[in-house]
Write a protein that holds these residues in place. Structure first.
Motif, PDB file in Angstrom:
ATOM      1  N   GLN A 137      32.648  28.697  35.293  1.00 44.28           N
ATOM      2  CA  GLN A 137      31.494  29.075  35.041  1.00 44.28           C
ATOM      3  C   GLN A 137      31.294  29.538  33.336  1.00 44.28           C
ATOM      4  OE1 GLN A 137      30.368  33.360  36.213  1.00 44.28           O
ATOM      5  NE2 GLN A 137      29.069  32.236  37.388  1.00 44.28           N
ATOM      6  N   MET A 159      47.986  40.789  41.638  1.00 43.75           N
ATOM      7  CA  MET A 159      47.316  41.990  41.257  1.00 43.75           C
ATOM      8  C   MET A 159      48.202  42.590  40.131  1.00 43.75           C
ATOM      9  SD  MET A 159      46.304  42.073  44.520  1.00 43.75           S
ATOM     10  CE  MET A 159      47.217  43.583  45.559  1.00 43.75           C
ATOM     11  N   HIS A 160      47.514  42.820  38.959  1.00 46.68           N
ATOM     12  CA  HIS A 160      47.915  43.280  37.855  1.00 46.68           C
ATOM     13  C   HIS A 160      47.271  44.153  37.049  1.00 46.68           C
ATOM     14  CE1 HIS A 160      46.037  39.855  36.221  1.00 46.68           C
ATOM     15  NE2 HIS A 160      46.252  40.461  34.987  1.00 46.68           N
ATOM     16  N   ILE A 180      46.204  45.045  32.867  1.00 47.94           N
ATOM     17  CA  ILE A 180      46.246  44.725  31.348  1.00 47.94           C
ATOM     18  C   ILE A 180      45.626  45.770  30.702  1.00 47.94           C
ATOM     19  CG2 ILE A 180      46.744  42.194  31.841  1.00 47.94           C
ATOM     20  CD1 ILE A 180      43.971  41.857  31.138  1.00 47.94           C
ATOM     21  N   PRO A 210      42.879  44.837  48.271  1.00 49.19           N
ATOM     22  CA  PRO A 210      43.169  45.180  47.012  1.00 49.19           C
ATOM     23  C   PRO A 210      43.141  44.068  45.793  1.00 49.19           C
ATOM     24  CG  PRO A 210      44.769  45.993  48.430  1.00 49.19           C
ATOM     25  CD  PRO A 210      43.858  44.905  49.389  1.00 49.19           C
ATOM     26  N   HIS A 211      43.018  42.763  46.311  1.00 49.20           N
ATOM     27  CA  HIS A 211      43.041  41.610  45.433  1.00 49.20           C
ATOM     28  C   HIS A 211      41.638  41.452  44.980  1.00 49.20           C
ATOM     29  CE1 HIS A 211      42.955  39.412  49.013  1.00 49.20           C
ATOM     30  NE2 HIS A 211      41.994  38.728  48.571  1.00 49.20           N
ATOM     31  N   ASN A 212      40.858  42.050  45.757  1.00 43.87           N
ATOM     32  CA  ASN A 212      39.185  41.858  45.457  1.00 43.87           C
ATOM     33  C   ASN A 212      38.659  43.107  45.079  1.00 43.87           C
ATOM     34  OD1 ASN A 212      38.489  39.398  46.137  1.00 43.87           O
ATOM     35  ND2 ASN A 212      38.387  39.885  48.397  1.00 43.87           N
ATOM     36  N   MET A 250      46.808  51.835  40.306  1.00 42.98           N
ATOM     37  CA  MET A 250      46.103  51.297  41.339  1.00 42.98           C
ATOM     38  C   MET A 250      47.003  49.940  41.512  1.00 42.98           C
ATOM     39  SD  MET A 250      43.659  53.262  42.210  1.00 42.98           S
ATOM     40  CE  MET A 250      42.836  52.131  43.312  1.00 42.98           C
ATOM     41  N   ASN A 251      47.096  49.559  43.095  1.00 42.41           N
ATOM     42  CA  ASN A 251      47.654  48.409  43.336  1.00 42.41           C
ATOM     43  C   ASN A 251      46.479  47.502  43.549  1.00 42.41           C
ATOM     44  OD1 ASN A 251      49.339  46.258  44.005  1.00 42.41           O
ATOM     45  ND2 ASN A 251      49.239  46.802  46.137  1.00 42.41           N
ATOM     46  N   THR A 252      45.622  47.267  42.398  1.00 36.80           N
ATOM     47  CA  THR A 252      44.478  46.419  42.329  1.00 36.80           C
ATOM     48  C   THR A 252      44.470  45.659  41.145  1.00 36.80           C
ATOM     49  OG1 THR A 252      43.088  47.961  41.492  1.00 36.80           O
ATOM     50  CG2 THR A 252      43.214  47.968  43.826  1.00 36.80           C
ATOM     51  N   TYR A 253      43.534  44.734  40.979  1.00 38.56           N
ATOM     52  CA  TYR A 253      43.257  44.379  39.478  1.00 38.56           C
ATOM     53  C   TYR A 253      42.827  45.490  38.805  1.00 38.56           C
ATOM     54  CZ  TYR A 253      44.436  39.597  40.696  1.00 38.56           C
ATOM     55  OH  TYR A 253      45.093  38.188  41.153  1.00 38.56           O
ATOM     56  N   GLY A 254      43.407  45.487  37.317  1.00 38.79           N
ATOM     57  CA  GLY A 254      43.022  46.643  36.583  1.00 38.79           C
ATOM     58  C   GLY A 254      42.966  46.468  34.976  1.00 38.79           C
ATOM     59  N   PHE A 255      42.011  47.066  34.280  1.00 47.38           N
ATOM     60  CA  PHE A 255      42.064  46.592  33.035  1.00 47.38           C
ATOM     61  C   PHE A 255      41.789  48.200  32.228  1.00 47.38           C
ATOM     62  CE2 PHE A 255      39.899  43.306  30.045  1.00 47.38           C
ATOM     63  CZ  PHE A 255      40.521  43.625  29.112  1.00 47.38           C
ATOM     64  N   VAL A 305      32.711  41.962  34.341  1.00 50.35           N
ATOM     65  CA  VAL A 305      33.441  41.335  35.472  1.00 50.35           C
ATOM     66  C   VAL A 305      32.586  41.250  36.758  1.00 50.35           C
ATOM     67  CG1 VAL A 305      35.055  42.238  37.113  1.00 50.35           C
ATOM     68  CG2 VAL A 305      35.400  42.512  34.612  1.00 50.35           C
ATOM     69  N   ALA A 358      30.118  38.249  36.282  1.00 45.26           N
ATOM     70  CA  ALA A 358      31.154  37.020  36.629  1.00 45.26           C
ATOM     71  C   ALA A 358      31.606  36.690  37.884  1.00 45.26           C
ATOM     72  CB  ALA A 358      32.502  36.937  35.539  1.00 45.26           C
ATOM     73  N   ASN A 359      31.837  37.573  38.761  1.00 47.25           N
ATOM     74  CA  ASN A 359      32.328  37.267  40.025  1.00 47.25           C
ATOM     75  C   ASN A 359      31.665  38.556  40.957  1.00 47.25           C
ATOM     76  OD1 ASN A 359      33.312  37.247  42.571  1.00 47.25           O
ATOM     77  ND2 ASN A 359      35.631  37.060  41.878  1.00 47.25           N
ATOM     78  N   PRO A 360      30.610  38.587  41.486  1.00 46.77           N
ATOM     79  CA  PRO A 360      29.612  39.724  42.301  1.00 46.77           C
ATOM     80  C   PRO A 360      30.503  39.808  43.512  1.00 46.77           C
ATOM     81  CG  PRO A 360      28.139  38.208  41.579  1.00 46.77           C
ATOM     82  CD  PRO A 360      29.551  37.431  41.191  1.00 46.77           C
ATOM     83  N   LEU A 410      33.635  40.885  43.878  1.00 45.07           N
ATOM     84  CA  LEU A 410      34.336  42.033  43.497  1.00 45.07           C
ATOM     85  C   LEU A 410      33.970  43.307  43.797  1.00 45.07           C
ATOM     86  CD1 LEU A 410      36.040  40.442  40.151  1.00 45.07           C
ATOM     87  CD2 LEU A 410      37.117  40.516  42.497  1.00 45.07           C
TER      88      LEU A 410
END
Lengths: 621, 344
Positions: A259, A466-467, A469, B48-50, B67-72, B86, B89-91, B93
């Motif tokens: 996309q 999962m990570h 950054i 967690p992965h969502n 957090m054991n998730t995606y993180g920024f 975010v 781009a991916n509703p 989540l």
């Protein structure tokens, strides 16, 4: 074909439509260039307009122009000086007088050349031609305003709407002068005003009457014919640089199966990219007008993190605002395409004028050692190719890419053979699922491909990867925050090496011109058309000369050093005070033969000036 | 189509906990917020992965690492804008923003109000300790007038933002408040925030043990908490106090705290909380209650109003446009556009 008129064959001609900001000169110019392209000519255009939306009528600073150069072939730029000037008022004549060729035709509206009009344009006398010392031209006075009104008296339009059609009457006369078939113009007008049939009818009537008027009274001794070219077979359209940039991104997203996301903020002259992409919801494009430049780029970084082909578009001052976030994209090694449509600076500078003064900002405008890819598009059509290439590099090498275009090529247009996307290279985003060979359990977010040093893209929503950054320095493997000195040094080196490695994935630098030349002309970006013509003219004058035009600036093509060393003299021509020349010197310490040609006027280069200056440089004067 | 097996998985709080060692100061209120977020996510049972947790800069913004998730962990003040990207781009989540009063109300003020105005479906956890912690003790946009700090040695000469007022001013659809020491209310409001469709602002009054210790004492101290706070629940009477004998009533245009049975006030007079009222007048008054005006500080969900979300409306527009236009390749699109001519 008009009867009894002498038809003269010519190769190229430059025409400038000029009038008040509200006179519709951009439309006349665009129509003329489009119909010329459809007719089979090569075209290059240069819209030149003031920053004010509507300056006071008839004033010198409100003059809006659209220059188009058409020819049978070899039209590389919009031309230095004009053969034909359409001047809708005295101000337009005054502003453009310095750019008239000897013997050129000046078509002017006698209704708008009255005393009050002269006063507004600050003429002291009632004879503007005399006052401007214009002896060697052919003035053609036509009562454009009053004839347009009588042409449309039965149209049912209001007076104001009728007057708005005088640009079409003028265009009709120009079409007669250059043997342009009106059918194409009619069709273009039907498309343009599809929702307003009355306006279509009126515009076509004014256009036709203008044409017939020229024909009936034989405005000049001859009309002109420019042979249509034998172009490569295929389907064509005309496109300006900003639209081509937007299309390049769409095409790349399609090829990558992603996309397209654009976070942006309106700024001249880049806004069209946002507007074009906002229209393209049919391709699922998400183009967000954010609250500021910073939100433009950071929302894109968020979208890149989330797995989109992410881009942001801006111009010089906007890039300055984006610089902190660009550092974040460098540090997190996310794919991001940043389009900078350069305008004149510094600060807000001259927003509607074009320059090449953002190169240093693109290369160095960030804190820390912050390497990224810098590219520059060469022409309106090349904006498509460059945006596609920039997207490919960003997605495959996990890096921000700054693509420099400029106001001149962003607004300028040319005929474009519609590409067959099958012929374009594949784009393979560096996803962890498809590119990482080990087990998911072993994967760490800053593990890299051994050859390219590219890290893997793990996208939220994917199980097992999962990570976290961020902008802080991180351990070179695990990505955990680290301020260990040796680790930082290694990460600095790796980030640089990763960008340097991209030189292995871009084409080698090509050289045009004489193989045994001593002098190499070097350029980059939107000056390509002017430099190419300069080189050809120098060769016509018997000079041996070569020409290299750089699309890839950071990294430079792999053969750059070896290539540059071959020449006794290198003339680097750019619309700044020597930014690329200094960069080359910094990259290759042994280059001691660089001459600089710099002009920072906010106007396109002039081929005639360059031919003279380069000749002197080559002769060592 | 092959039938896919539906997996039911019940997550536990510990499933959201990363292996990174938490490195806040001992006694920091952030620990409680982190624990509550783990618990809230477990209660929501979101994968967690969502889940994506986005932060800016500051002590609060270290949260994604834990957090054991995606993180920024991004740059100062920009988390709301990044989170917008975010989510759009991916509703699908579940997107959380961890931010502080300095991060999102000073440098990030613009992004904060515009995220709220757009009603992107993100959850903003606003840690409010009324101080700049990570830069070591300067006043923040929520510090009171006259506040003495390292950068205001003679006291500030500026008035603070009230996060709720800013949120309502941006026409926010969800605002809740909790105190770091009150874990139950925190978990409750986080769960409510996640369930709300739109931008949720959860203000957590949080203690900085090093630079602003005890700033919230009047409401967090167990001796005073009952009398100085009120936990609002939609549809319930606004009662508070150790004996639950105090209530809020309207007197003219203003709120007044009364004791039931005194001055002729009965339970009947006590207001019922309506978090879903579109008109935010009363909610605003509740959110701005303050002990200096002898009113309890409001906790719980103060406003929760249904409204269209940005990313859903954006997707719907795309769908509508695509329905009108047959799916076609980029080349086909160009061929069908205006101004196309053929050279044979």
């Amino acid at each position: 074909m008009p009867t009894n008129a002498v038809v003269t064959d010519i190769k190229q001609v430059t025409i400038r439509f000029s009038g008040d900001s509200g006179d519709g000169m951009q439309l006349s110019g665009t129509l003329f260039s489009t119909l010329s392209a459809i007719f089979g000519n090569e075209i290059a255009t240069f819209p030149d307009f003031p920053a004010e939306i509507r300056a006071p009528q008839g004033s010198l600073h409100g003059v809006s122009g659209f220059q188009v150069r058409i020819g049978a072939k070899d039209v590389y730029n919009s031309g230095d000086k004009t053969d034909v000037l359409v001047a809708m008022n005295p101000a337009a004549l005054k502003v453009n007088a310095p750019y008239l060729k000897k013997g050129s035709i000046v078509l002017f509206d006698t209704d708008s050349f009255q005393k009050k009009d002269m006063d507004k344009a600050l003429f002291k006398t009632q004879d503007p031609f005399e006052e401007l010392n214009l002896q060697d031209i052919q003035p053609i006075g036509v009562a454009i305003t009053s004839m347009t009104k009588s042409s449309l008296e039965d149209s049912g339009l209001e007076n104001k709407e009728m007057l708005r059609c005088k640009n079409m009457f003028a265009l009709g006369i120009v079409c007669w002068l250059f043997n342009r078939p009106l059918e194409i113009a009619d069709k273009l007008l039907e498309q343009k005003f599809a929702k307003r049939p009355k306006i279509v009818v009126a515009n076509i009537k004014a256009l036709t009457d203008g044409y017939n008027y020229g024909n009936n009274i034989h405005l000049t001794a001859s009309t002109y014919r420019i042979e249509p070219i034998e172009a490569t077979k295929g389907f064509y359209t005309d496109v300006n640089g900003n639209t081509a940039t937007a299309y390049g991104l769409i095409a790349a997203a399609e090829k990558a199966g992603l996309q397209l996301f654009l976070g942006s903020y309106p700024i001249t002259p880049a806004t069209d990219i946002l507007q074009e992409l906002a229209k393209r919801k049919d391709f699922g494009v998400k183009a967000l007008q954010m609250e500021d430049e910073i939100a433009g780029i950071t929302s894109s970084i968020g979208a890149a993190f989330a797995g989109s082909l992410a881009a942001t578009s801006t111009s010089g001052p906007g890039l300055a605002l984006k610089s902190e976030a660009l550092g974040l994209a460098v540090m997190t090694e996310l794919p991001l395409v940043v389009i900078d449509v350069q305008r004149s600076g510094p600060s807000t500078g001259m927003p509607t004028k074009s320059e090449q003064t953002d190169l240093n900002q693109a290369l160095y405008g960030r804190n820390g050692e912050s390497p990224l890819v810098v590219m520059a598009a060469a022409s309106p059509i090349d904006c498509f190719e460059s945006a596609y290439a920039a997207s490919k590099i960003a997605l495959e090498h996990m890096t921000p890419v700054i693509l420099l275009t400029d106001g001149y090529i962003a607004n300028g247009s040319s005929a474009w053979k519609i590409p067959d996307m099958k012929e374009y290279p594949d784009i393979n985003p560096h996803f962890v699922q498809t590119h990482f060979n080990g087990d998911a359990g072993e994967w760490k977010p800053f593990m890299r491909d051994e050859d390219t040093l590219v890290r893997y893209w793990g996208v939220p929503g994917t199980p097992s990867y999962m990570h976290r950054i961020g902008g802080l320095e991180k351990d070179l493997l695990t990505g955990v925050i680290s301020s260990n000195p040796e680790n930082h040094q290694r990460m600095v080196n790796i980030r640089k090496q990763k960008i340097d490695n991209i030189a292995n994935f871009i084409p080698e630098q090509e050289v045009l011109g004489d193989p045994d030349a001593d002098t190499l002309i070097v350029g980059w970006g939107g000056t390509h058309g002017h430099l190419l013509e300069t080189m050809l003219r120098l060769r016509d004058n018997g000079k041996k000369v070569a020409y290299a035009h750089f699309r890839y600036i950071s990294p430079l093509p792999a053969n750059s050093h070896e290539l540059l060393k071959r020449y006794k003299k290198i003339i680097v021509a750019e619309q700044n005070n020597g930014q690329f020349a200094n960069y080359l010197n910094g990259q290759f310490a042994d280059l001691n033969n660089i001459c600089k040609y710099n002009k920072v006027e906010g106007q396109p280069f002039k081929v005639s000036d360059m031919v003279e200056a380069f000749t002197q440089m080559m002769e060592g004067k | 189509m092959e039938a896919t097996e539906i997996k039911y998985q019940k997550y536990l709080a510990k499933d959201y906990k990363s292996e990174n060692a938490v490195r806040w100061c001992p006694g920091c209120g952030d620990y409680a917020i982190l624990t509550c977020l783990h618990k809230a996510l477990a209660e929501l049972n979101v994968d967690p992965h969502n889940t994506a947790v986005i932060s800016g800069i500051g002590c609060s913004s270290r949260l994604p690492y834990y957090m054991n998730t995606y993180g920024f962990h991004s740059i100062h003040g920009r988390a709301a804008a990044i989170a917008t990207g975010v989510k759009v781009a991916n509703p699908a989540l579940s997107v959380w923003v961890a931010t502080g009063d300095g991060d999102s109300l000073a440098i990030g003020g613009n992004h904060f109000i515009h995220a709220v105005r757009r009603n992107v479906d993100i959850n903003i956890l606003l840690f409010n300790n009324k101080i700049y912690g990570l830069t070591k003790g300067q006043y923040s946009p929520t510090s009171s007038r006259g506040f003495v700090s390292k950068s205001s040695p003679y006291g500030t000469v500026e008035d603070p933002f009230h996060p709720a007022e800013l949120c309502f001013g941006a026409r926010g659809t969800f605002f809740a408040r909790a105190i770091d020491v009150d874990m139950k209310t925190q978990v409750d409001v986080m769960v409510e925030a996640a369930r709300h469709k739109g931008t949720s602002v959860v203000e957590v009054l949080q203690n900085c043990v090093i630079f602003n210790d005890g700033i919230h004492n009047k409401i967090s101290d167990r001796n005073w908490k009952a009398d100085n706070t009120i936990t609002l629940r939609h549809g319930e009477k606004m009662l508070f106090g150790k004996e639950n004998d105090k209530g809020l009533v309207l007197e003219g245009w203003n709120l007044k705290a009364v004791t039931i049975g005194e001055e002729g006030y009965t339970l009947e007079d006590v207001l019922v909380h309506d978090a879903t009222s579109k008109d935010n007048t009363l909610q605003m008054k509740l959110a701005l209650m303050d002990t200096t005006n002898e009113l309890p500080v409001a906790l719980g969900v103060i406003r929760s109003v249904e409204a269209p979300t940005y990313e859903k409306d954006y997707e719907q527009q795309i769908e509508e446009v695509q329905q009108k236009n047959p799916k076609r390749s980029f080349t086909d699109f160009l061929l069908s556009s205006s101004n196309v001519w053929e050279v044979k």
